[in-house]
Structure formats: structure tokens, C-alpha cells
Design a protein around this motif. Structure first.
Motif, PDB file in Angstrom:
ATOM      1  N   GLU A  38       0.832  -1.193   0.000  1.00 60.11           N
ATOM      2  CA  GLU A  38       0.000   0.000   0.000  1.00 60.11           C
ATOM      3  C   GLU A  38       0.869   1.247   0.000  1.00 60.11           C
ATOM      4  O   GLU A  38       1.812   1.367   0.774  1.00 60.11           O
ATOM      5  N   GLU A  39       0.540   2.158  -0.885  1.00 64.45           N
ATOM      6  CA  GLU A  39       1.317   3.385  -1.021  1.00 64.45           C
ATOM      7  C   GLU A  39       1.137   4.279   0.212  1.00 64.45           C
ATOM      8  O   GLU A  39       0.008   4.487   0.674  1.00 64.45           O
ATOM      9  N   GLN A  40       2.243   4.755   0.738  1.00 59.28           N
ATOM     10  CA  GLN A  40       2.181   5.719   1.839  1.00 59.28           C
ATOM     11  C   GLN A  40       2.116   7.120   1.235  1.00 59.28           C
ATOM     12  O   GLN A  40       3.072   7.596   0.634  1.00 59.28           O
ATOM     13  N   ILE A  41       0.978   7.738   1.374  1.00 61.34           N
ATOM     14  CA  ILE A  41       0.734   9.005   0.687  1.00 61.34           C
ATOM     15  C   ILE A  41       1.004  10.168   1.635  1.00 61.34           C
ATOM     16  O   ILE A  41       0.352  10.291   2.674  1.00 61.34           O
ATOM     17  N   PRO A  42       1.949  11.016   1.289  1.00 58.87           N
ATOM     18  CA  PRO A  42       2.247  12.165   2.169  1.00 58.87           C
ATOM     19  C   PRO A  42       1.111  13.174   2.151  1.00 58.87           C
ATOM     20  O   PRO A  42       0.354  13.274   1.188  1.00 58.87           O
ATOM     21  N   ILE A  43       0.984  13.891   3.233  1.00 58.49           N
ATOM     22  CA  ILE A  43      -0.029  14.938   3.330  1.00 58.49           C
ATOM     23  C   ILE A  43       0.592  16.139   4.012  1.00 58.49           C
ATOM     24  O   ILE A  43       1.378  15.998   4.958  1.00 58.49           O
ATOM     25  N   SER A  44       0.261  17.311   3.534  1.00 59.96           N
ATOM     26  CA  SER A  44       0.862  18.534   4.072  1.00 59.96           C
ATOM     27  C   SER A  44       0.153  18.981   5.339  1.00 59.96           C
ATOM     28  O   SER A  44      -1.023  18.656   5.567  1.00 59.96           O
ATOM     29  N   GLN A 493      -3.949   8.947   7.796  1.00 57.38           N
ATOM     30  CA  GLN A 493      -3.672   8.067   6.666  1.00 57.38           C
ATOM     31  C   GLN A 493      -4.901   7.918   5.766  1.00 57.38           C
ATOM     32  O   GLN A 493      -4.799   7.991   4.538  1.00 57.38           O
ATOM     33  N   ASN A 494      -6.071   7.730   6.369  1.00 59.78           N
ATOM     34  CA  ASN A 494      -7.285   7.621   5.566  1.00 59.78           C
ATOM     35  C   ASN A 494      -7.595   8.917   4.846  1.00 59.78           C
ATOM     36  O   ASN A 494      -8.006   8.910   3.680  1.00 59.78           O
ATOM     37  N   PHE A 495      -7.411  10.044   5.527  1.00 62.00           N
ATOM     38  CA  PHE A 495      -7.700  11.323   4.884  1.00 62.00           C
ATOM     39  C   PHE A 495      -6.759  11.560   3.712  1.00 62.00           C
ATOM     40  O   PHE A 495      -7.181  12.039   2.649  1.00 62.00           O
ATOM     41  N   SER A 496      -5.490  11.227   3.868  1.00 60.29           N
ATOM     42  CA  SER A 496      -4.536  11.410   2.774  1.00 60.29           C
ATOM     43  C   SER A 496      -4.885  10.520   1.586  1.00 60.29           C
ATOM     44  O   SER A 496      -4.759  10.929   0.425  1.00 60.29           O
ATOM     45  N   ARG A 497      -5.356   9.286   1.863  1.00 56.61           N
ATOM     46  CA  ARG A 497      -5.741   8.397   0.770  1.00 56.61           C
ATOM     47  C   ARG A 497      -7.009   8.899   0.074  1.00 56.61           C
ATOM     48  O   ARG A 497      -7.173   8.714  -1.132  1.00 56.61           O
ATOM     49  N   MET A 498      -7.894   9.521   0.826  1.00 59.70           N
ATOM     50  CA  MET A 498      -9.083  10.103   0.209  1.00 59.70           C
ATOM     51  C   MET A 498      -8.698  11.177  -0.795  1.00 59.70           C
ATOM     52  O   MET A 498      -9.236  11.234  -1.905  1.00 59.70           O
ATOM     53  N   ILE A 499      -7.777  12.035  -0.399  1.00 57.02           N
ATOM     54  CA  ILE A 499      -7.334  13.104  -1.307  1.00 57.02           C
ATOM     55  C   ILE A 499      -6.754  12.501  -2.582  1.00 57.02           C
ATOM     56  O   ILE A 499      -7.073  12.917  -3.703  1.00 57.02           O
ATOM     57  N   ARG A 500      -5.891  11.497  -2.410  1.00 53.19           N
ATOM     58  CA  ARG A 500      -5.264  10.855  -3.565  1.00 53.19           C
ATOM     59  C   ARG A 500      -6.314  10.168  -4.432  1.00 53.19           C
ATOM     60  O   ARG A 500      -6.230  10.201  -5.669  1.00 53.19           O
ATOM     61  N   TYR A 501      -7.304   9.544  -3.819  1.00 51.08           N
ATOM     62  CA  TYR A 501      -8.362   8.862  -4.565  1.00 51.08           C
ATOM     63  C   TYR A 501      -9.088   9.844  -5.487  1.00 51.08           C
ATOM     64  O   TYR A 501      -9.263   9.585  -6.688  1.00 51.08           O
ATOM     65  N   PHE A 502      -9.522  10.959  -4.932  1.00 50.83           N
ATOM     66  CA  PHE A 502     -10.266  11.913  -5.753  1.00 50.83           C
ATOM     67  C   PHE A 502      -9.372  12.580  -6.800  1.00 50.83           C
ATOM     68  O   PHE A 502      -9.833  12.902  -7.901  1.00 50.83           O
ATOM     69  N   GLU A 503      -8.118  12.767  -6.472  1.00 49.59           N
ATOM     70  CA  GLU A 503      -7.176  13.291  -7.458  1.00 49.59           C
ATOM     71  C   GLU A 503      -7.094  12.343  -8.658  1.00 49.59           C
ATOM     72  O   GLU A 503      -7.164  12.785  -9.817  1.00 49.59           O
ATOM     73  N   LEU A 504      -6.967  11.045  -8.400  1.00 50.15           N
ATOM     74  CA  LEU A 504      -6.871  10.072  -9.489  1.00 50.15           C
ATOM     75  C   LEU A 504      -8.192   9.950 -10.248  1.00 50.15           C
ATOM     76  O   LEU A 504      -8.203   9.810 -11.477  1.00 50.15           O
ATOM     77  N   MET A 505      -9.313   9.994  -9.547  1.00 52.75           N
ATOM     78  CA  MET A 505     -10.613   9.900 -10.203  1.00 52.75           C
ATOM     79  C   MET A 505     -10.807  11.052 -11.198  1.00 52.75           C
ATOM     80  O   MET A 505     -11.284  10.845 -12.318  1.00 52.75           O
ATOM     81  N   MET A 506     -10.439  12.259 -10.778  1.00 47.29           N
ATOM     82  CA  MET A 506     -10.589  13.423 -11.660  1.00 47.29           C
ATOM     83  C   MET A 506      -9.569  13.399 -12.797  1.00 47.29           C
ATOM     84  O   MET A 506      -9.888  13.701 -13.953  1.00 47.29           O
ATOM     85  N   LYS A 507      -8.368  12.999 -12.474  1.00 50.60           N
ATOM     86  CA  LYS A 507      -7.253  13.063 -13.431  1.00 50.60           C
ATOM     87  C   LYS A 507      -7.337  11.947 -14.471  1.00 50.60           C
ATOM     88  O   LYS A 507      -6.970  12.146 -15.641  1.00 50.60           O
TER      89      LYS A 507
END
Length: 512
Positions: A38-44, A493-507
């Protein structure tokens, strides 16, 4: 006689062989084995801070329109404008019914159908909490002007429910799971894409309601009607509903499961007034109004609506069956003979029972106000959650049958709603979700599912045939219980994955 017994034994052996063979041949979806991590997604820090700041604003919706406090909702919109100036500058923004927030992101191909992402920013009341916690040190201090009403002192919350407190990898507060998390994840993803000068291939809309928790009739319904009036239809609509239930959370399923809600149950709440003989309790009738009401309620609980495996649940079983025991696989693969056993087993667990029948919940009751007075009228409320395949008319008849032989009045507590349409899984909108989930959560079983609770999503069926209910968070049973409960929180971790999920869905929506 001996030949008869031998014949029966032979038939039994043949039956067992047929059942076993059918189990092996049943087209269960293959379980994908992966070594991917599972990718560890950084969050600011600013992303966390913006989300936590939104949690501080107590946007509590109420059924009573006269008691609805709109001041926090006004503050929330202003907060979003300050937190995300780039979004408000580059996307078209407008409001529907004052507090419904709509964003339009123009894409490269405005002739193709757009996609729509939903959320809502109202929350349920926080319940009881310890007012001393408002003074506790927090990473982000609550603003006094947003402090909610202090109720009876309890230790129900570890932190002030509108604190947005960040501690031990979690963000606490009412709305962190339901569902400001989705709203902020969508905006964070958009802000990130705008910073990278990204333009979507097709138009993207966001619609954020403000009264979902009390029915959505002034928010989502008005927004959907506005889209309809403008002749805007969507290739896909995405809202809350399913989640990723982590391994061990679903009984009998040896995997984490992404539950994509392709439909949701309808509902009807009815108030039943049962009439009887009132008076002094010293000379009671043989059957009081309360006793009669008890008989009706017993009938409702003991003789519920018929269970059935609807097509979406059939597909659910097909997808998850590969993770289950051989016995469970046999029941799924041989419903031609074992469906009664399967239904009986599922009916014994309240969570699986809700997937196979229209459920019956007795929620309220009112009788006499004194211990020595017989009430001439006793009333109770029953809530039905209607399975696709049943109708409101079916449920009304079911209740009427339970009341036969008694003098009753039945009225709607709220307008009834039919079960939603069932969105297909062979659409682009579903395929993109499947692909994105597998990228972020390798090894997860993705499956269509029936959403048990109500969402704003069904209101958008007037503008799309592809409506999907899924929040990209992986949580266990304990975390699920914090929704609408004390100590609601989301992991960073869940919040960061949510951001990445929607980024990929839109992109990548139009990526093949």
C-alpha cells in the motif's frame, strides 16, 4: 424396502456430487493475489489544518426548520473561500437555496457528459461531552464563537467535538467521518490539480448539500432539480455510502472489501394509533390499547417481509465468495436447492439480514402519562427500510395485515421513499472506481453492494443513470461505530488516501 433405501442413498450421493461439482464450477470472481504494498501518501500540514478548521464550525442541521441555525453554515462558506482562494477563482461557483454549494470545473471537452462529486457539510448533534475539554491544549485551538452548546457533563468525548483536535495520527470531531472529510478531500485534490495546471478532459461538478442529515430536501434535492432544469446530465455521480471494510470486519469474509453502493434502500416511517378502552387501571378491560399495540408489534417482528436474494446481492456473493469457507461457497453456488438455508443463515445476523429483506424497526411508543391510567389511544412508530424489489405499496399492505382485527389509524411520519434504482457495474463510472481502488488498496476485493442507510445520492437519479455510493476509507468495525457517535475521528492516513483517490478519479477518468 432394501432396494428403496439403496436407491435413496444413491440419490443422496448423486445430489452431494452435483452440489460439490456446482460449487467448483460456480463463477466466483477470482481473488487477485498481489505483493504490491500500500502506497504511503504524504499529506501537508496545511491540508490537515484546513480540514481541522472546517471541523471547528458546528454546522448542525435540525429537522425543525424554525430552529435551524444558519449562522455556522454562512461561516463555513466564508471559511472555504478563505481556505481555497484558487478554487473559487478558477472554478465557477454558485449557490442553490442560499446554502447549497455548487462548483463547475470546465474541461477540455464540454460536449461529453460531465461527472459529479457530492458531499454534505451538515452534521448531526455531538451529543454529550465534557465542557472541560474545550480548554484542553489542541494542535488547532477551537474558536470560541463556534463553540456549541454545553450539555450535561459527561466523559463521552475525549476531545471537544468541534475542536478538530489532531492527536496520535487522528483528527477528531463531529463530521470527520460523516462527512466533511469527503468535502475537504475533494477540495484538497482539486487545489492540488489546479496548482499543477491540470485541466480535466470533461467538465467536473461538485455539489455540497447542507441538510442531508435531516432529509436533504432543501439542499441536494434543490440542486438536483436545478441541474435537471438546466438539462445537465452526468456520466457518473459519486456520493457517500460504502466503505472499505477491513479484513476481519465482515463475518466469514477473509479479506478487506470495498463496498460500492450501487443502490440504496427506500424507507417508510409510519405512526400507528391503536384505540382501546381508557379509564382507571382498577377496572381494566381484558385487552387494553397497549396490549393490542403489543400484539401488532409482535406480529411485525415475528412475521417480517419475505427475504430474497436480489441481483445486486447475488453479484456481491459472487465477488466475495472466493474469500469464504467451502460451506459458504456451497450455499451460494447451489441456491437452486440451498437458498432457504442461505436465507435462514443470513436472517440470523442483523447486518446480513438487512441485505436480504425489507427490515422492520420499532422505534417509538407512547401510552398513558400516569401509572394508574389506561390510555384510550396508544401509538407507536415503525420504520421500514425497503429492499429493491419491494415497493412502498407492498409495505403499506404488510402493515395493514399486521393490524387486522384492531381499530387503528396509520399515518406517515415522513413522506415514504421507494428504493433507489440499481446502477450498473458495466459502466465507465464503475470501472474507474474499481481501477482507482485497486491502485490505492492493493489486494482489496471490490464489489457492488446495497447501501442500507439513506444518502443524498438518490435525489440525483433524475440527472444520471450511474449513481455510486462509496467513501474511500479503510476502517474497522470500531471506527464505523464512531459515525454519529462519540469520539468520531478519521486517521490522517485515511484522509490522505481520500485526497489521492479523488485526485486520481478526476485526473484519470478518461484514461483507458
Amino acid at each position: 424396502m432394501k432396494k428403496l433405501v439403496l436407491g435413496l442413498l444413491l440419490l443422496l450421493v448423486v445430489l452431494v456430487i452435483v452440489i460439490v461439482v456446482k460449487t467448483f464450477l460456480y463463477p466466483f470472481t477470482p481473488i487477485q493475489k498481489t505483493t504490491a504494498q500500500e502506497e504511503q501518501i504524504p499529506i501537508s500540514a496545511i491540508s490537515i489544518q484546513r480540514f481541522a478548521g472546517g471541523i471547528k464550525i458546528p454546522t448542525v442541521s435540525t429537522v425543525d426548520s424554525a430552529a435551524f441555525n444558519y449562522a455556522p453554515f454562512d461561516s463555513f462558506r466564508i471559511y472555504l473561500q478563505d481556505a481555497y482562494p484558487q478554487i473559487f477563482e478558477k472554478l465557477e461557483f454558485y449557490t442553490i437555496n442560499t446554502h447549497g454549494l455548487v462548483f463547475h470545473w470546465k474541461g477540455k471537452q464540454s460536449t461529453v457528459k460531465p461527472i459529479l462529486f457530492l458531499s454534505h457539510y451538515d452534521v448531526v448533534p455531538p451529543g454529550e461531552y465534557n465542557p472541560a475539554d474545550t480548554a484542553a491544549p489542541h494542535l488547532f485551538q477551537p474558536e470560541d464563537k463556534f463553540a456549541g452548546p454545553i450539555t450535561e457533563i459527561q466523559d463521552a468525548w475525549d476531545y471537544y467535538p468541534f475542536s478538530g483536535n489532531v492527536k496520535d495520527g487522528r483528527i477528531y470531531g463531529r463530521g470527520t467521518l460523516d462527512m466533511k472529510n469527503m468535502l475537504f478531500a475533494i477540495l484538497e485534490a482539486t487545489d492540488k490539480l489546479l496548482t499543477a495546471n491540470f485541466t480535466p478532459d470533461r467538465d467536473i461538478y461538485f455539489a455540497f448539500g447542507f441538510d442531508e442529515e435531516v432529509g436533504g430536501t432543501e439542499g441536494a434535492l434543490k440542486i438536483a432539480e436545478d441541474f435537471k432544469q438546466k438539462n445537465i446530465t452526468f456520466d457518473a455521480v459519486y456520493d457517500e455510502g460504502g466503505i472499505i471494510s477491513t479484513k476481519g470486519s465482515l463475518s466469514g469474509i477473509n479479506a478487506s472489501v470495498a463496498l460500492i453502493g450501487c443502490a440504496e434502500k427506500g424507507f417508510w416511517s409510519a405512526r400507528v394509533r391503536v384505540k382501546g378502552l381508557g379509564g382507571h387501571s382498577s377496572m381494566p378491560p381484558l385487552h387494553s390499547a397497549m396490549g393490542k399495540a403489543a400484539i401488532i408489534m409482535t406480529r411485525l417482528e415475528e412475521h417480517q417481509m419475505k427475504p430474497m436474494v436480489i441481483p445486486i446481492i447475488e453479484q456481491f456473493f459472487k465477488n466475495i465468495g472466493g474469500t469464504m469457507s467451502f460451506t459458504s461457497k456451497m450455499a451460494i453456488a447451489n441456491q437452486w436447492i440451498l437458498q432457504p438455508v442461505l436465507l435462514n443463515t443470513l436472517s440470523k445476523n442483523h447486518s446480513t439480514n438487512a441485505l436480504i429483506r425489507t427490515t422492520t424497526a420499532l422505534t417509538q411508543m407512547k401510552g398513558s402519562d400516569a401509572s394508574n391510567v389506561l390510555a384510550p389511544v396508544v401509538e407507536f412508530v415503525v420504520n421500514f427500510r425497503i429492499l429493491p424489489g419491494n415497493t412502498v405499496a407492498d409495505v403499506r399492505q404488510h402493515l395493514a395485515d399486521a393490524c387486522k382485527g384492531f381499530d387503528v389509524e396509520i399515518e406517515d411520519v415522513r413522506p415514504a421513499r421507494e428504493a433507489s434504482n440499481v446502477s450498473p457495474i458495466n459502466s465507465q463510472g464503475y470501472a474507474v472506481m474499481n481501477r482507482t481502488i485497486n491502485k490505492l488498496f492493493p489486494g482489496v476485493v471490490v464489489t457492488p453492494y446495497l447501501t442500507i442507510g439513506g444518502t443524498d445520492a438518490y435525489k440525483y437519479e433524475i440527472v444520471s443513470d450511474h449513481v455510486y455510493r462509496f467513501m474511500p476509507i479503510a476502517i474497522n468495525n470500531f471506527e464505523q461505530q464512531t459515525i454519529h457517535n462519540n469520539n468520531e475521528y478519521i486517521s490522517i492516513q485515511n484522509f490522505s488516501r481520500m485526497i489521492r483517490y479523488f485526485e486520481l478519479m478526476m485526473k484519470e477518468y478518461d484514461t483507458k
